[in-house]
Enzyme design. Sequence first.
Site, PDB file in Angstrom:
ATOM      1  N   GLN A  90      32.576  33.033  44.640  1.00 15.26           N
ATOM      2  CA  GLN A  90      33.809  33.826  44.547  1.00 15.26           C
ATOM      3  C   GLN A  90      34.702  33.290  43.424  1.00 15.26           C
ATOM      4  OE1 GLN A  90      34.599  36.702  46.427  1.00 15.26           O
ATOM      5  NE2 GLN A  90      36.235  36.829  44.919  1.00 15.26           N
TER       6      GLN A  90
ATOM      7  N   ASP B 251      25.957  39.420  42.094  1.00 14.77           N
ATOM      8  CA  ASP B 251      27.194  39.858  41.436  1.00 14.77           C
ATOM      9  C   ASP B 251      26.895  40.424  40.046  1.00 14.77           C
ATOM     10  OD1 ASP B 251      29.559  39.757  42.869  1.00 14.77           O
ATOM     11  OD2 ASP B 251      29.921  37.628  42.505  1.00 14.77           O
TER      12      ASP B 251
ATOM     13  N   LYS C 122      33.518  40.861  52.648  1.00 18.75           N
ATOM     14  CA  LYS C 122      32.084  40.839  52.359  1.00 18.75           C
ATOM     15  C   LYS C 122      31.305  40.412  53.600  1.00 18.75           C
ATOM     16  CE  LYS C 122      33.166  40.086  47.525  1.00 18.75           C
ATOM     17  NZ  LYS C 122      33.362  39.144  46.411  1.00 18.75           N
TER      18      LYS C 122
END
Length: 292
Positions: free
Chosen positions: A96, A119, A52
């Site tokens: 994460q 997300d 990322k």
Amino acid sequence: MTILDGKATSAKYKQAIAAEVAERIAQGKKQPHLVAILVGDNGASKTYVASKEKACNEVGFKSTVLRFPAEMTEADLLKEVARLNADSDVDGFIVQLPLPAHIDEQKIIEAIDPSKDVDGFHPENVGRLCLGLETFVSATPYGIMCLLEEYGVETKGKHCVVLGRSNIVGRPMANLLSQKGYPGDCTVTICHSRTRNIASYTKDADIIVAALGSPEFLKGDMVKDGAVIVDVGITRVPDETAAKGYRIVGDVAFDEVAPKASYITPVPGGVGPMTIVSLMRNTLLAAQRREK
Ligand code: NAP
């Protein structure tokens, strides 16, 4: 059989995002800023966050990775989330997953400001997705929808079988594919670990999205000729011959299934890069929305 090439498609998307970022900066607008929080030492998580970060650099975003030890308390992580919610320099951030077992993941997700939840995991964004409203579509299903569209894969009236019902892949995927319009308008079946005789569903499917985390689960005799196959699975399987000591295996037995498929994603190089680029798209969208 056509390969749904996520690597090439994501490279094209990244170029378009980079051009848009350059234009924004030329107009005196802010460089989009994505922050990733990484708690603990999970090898796969570290790899994902590194990918990322790399993608952010490629498209011209500002990228920050905040690393914390596995012992971090839930209270301290909530404080960090609140800090990022309030930081006007941050357009979007991700925590994460998975988090260490002592931290309640859902509590953390619900603490994220939905306008920065790139997300797309916050219940508000999930709910908006279910209603077909503007939202942040979570990166993996978003990337898959883009890939189907990129290759002009017909979805209207097709029977799509989604293998897996997780909140981050299976459920949103099923929802998007059943929405009105293109890509969508599918008749969707969701299968999971309690489904009896999964092959009876997959054999009838025009499109199969495999998101189980079960290496090479989908065999050649479980699919019909001409099916479209999307393999989301990423499992690290020990392999002494590989430099890293493992290899990445998808949920589809590619060699058996590919000859029967009309379209198929490879692993690696299919859904993975599309997921990363979709996160970039959501971050750009977050930056654009914050200007309105
Ligand atoms: P997850 O939360 O573990 O969910 C897996 C789902 O598959 C569950 O619904 C489970 O059923 C079902 N399942 C597992 N084994 C099964 C079996 N043998 N038969 C029937 N159903 C089975 O996983 P996830 O987060 O959705 O991820 C799935 C896979 O995709 C993993 O390999 C993950 O690493 C990968 N992934 C890849 C990307 C990417 O960018 N390529 C992104 C996200 C995830 P129950 O609900 O009944 O337990």
